[in-house]
Design an enzyme around this catalytic site. Structure first.
Site, PDB file in Angstrom:
ATOM      1  N   GLU A  15      70.304 -23.619  85.503  1.00 18.02           N
ATOM      2  CA  GLU A  15      69.406 -23.741  84.357  1.00 18.02           C
ATOM      3  C   GLU A  15      70.014 -24.597  83.251  1.00 18.02           C
ATOM      4  O   GLU A  15      69.291 -25.319  82.557  1.00 18.02           O
ATOM      5  CB  GLU A  15      69.025 -22.358  83.817  1.00 18.02           C
ATOM      6  CG  GLU A  15      68.301 -21.475  84.816  1.00 18.02           C
ATOM      7  CD  GLU A  15      67.087 -22.117  85.458  1.00 18.02           C
ATOM      8  OE1 GLU A  15      66.383 -22.911  84.793  1.00 18.02           O
ATOM      9  OE2 GLU A  15      66.830 -21.835  86.648  1.00 18.02           O
TER      10      GLU A  15
ATOM     11  N   HIS B 295      69.239 -28.231  83.902  1.00 20.20           N
ATOM     12  CA  HIS B 295      67.914 -28.594  83.375  1.00 20.20           C
ATOM     13  C   HIS B 295      67.995 -28.807  81.858  1.00 20.20           C
ATOM     14  O   HIS B 295      67.477 -29.799  81.331  1.00 20.20           O
ATOM     15  CB  HIS B 295      66.895 -27.475  83.643  1.00 20.20           C
ATOM     16  CG  HIS B 295      66.493 -27.315  85.059  1.00 20.20           C
ATOM     17  ND1 HIS B 295      65.864 -28.298  85.793  1.00 20.20           N
ATOM     18  CD2 HIS B 295      66.609 -26.257  85.909  1.00 20.20           C
ATOM     19  CE1 HIS B 295      65.610 -27.862  87.005  1.00 20.20           C
ATOM     20  NE2 HIS B 295      66.061 -26.621  87.102  1.00 20.20           N
TER      21      HIS B 295
END
Length: 150
Positions: A68, A71
């Site tokens: 994550e 991202h």
């Protein structure tokens, strides 16, 4: 693990593996079922699956956090942050994040069919998540009437 501990862990991983600070909020989302975590584009926050951490432990959570954060940092830098982008794949391999998280069988079993129908003529069984109107639908094989089993 509490929300504050998660926030601190994400900030430490961001500085150690990416060399960049994490300036937004990291939290557990107790409604997540089929994914380990997600990056929110508008708020730049990260959400993680509590059940996934509870089932698979801290090592799996760290891999999901790295994923994550890839991202997060790529999006803020204006680079390709999506799964299919080369920038994302390269950074994920560089930091050792997880491409896919483990499958949580408990969550998967909850989403399986809850309604079971059987054709009266040919005996074909239909499994559905949603209830269907037996007056409106017929068997796709023989056009016979359906009967609810479960």
């Amino acid at each position: 693990m509490e929300q504050k501990e998660l926030q601190k862990l994400v900030e430490e991983i961001s500085l150690f593996f990416f060399g960049l600070p994490f300036l937004h909020e990291a939290r557990f989302n107790f409604r997540l079922r089929t994914t380990g975590g997600r990056y929110l584009l508008k708020s730049h926050d990260l959400e993680f699956n509590w059940r996934h951490y509870e089932t698979f432990g801290i090592d799996e959570l760290i891999g999901i956090i790295k994923h994550e954060l890839c991202h997060y940092h790529l999006h803020l830098q204006g680079k390709g942050y999506k799964h299919q982008d080369a920038d994302f794949k390269q950074l994920l391999a560089q930091v050792g994040g997880l491409r896919y998280c483990q499958v949580n069988e408990e969550a998967r079993n909850k989403t399986l069919s809850t309604h079971c129908y059987c054709c009266i003529q040919c005996g074909l069984v239909y499994n559905r998540k949603r209830k269907i109107n037996l007056k409106r639908y017929v068997c796709g094989k023989c056009r016979g009437r359906l009967k609810k089993i479960i």
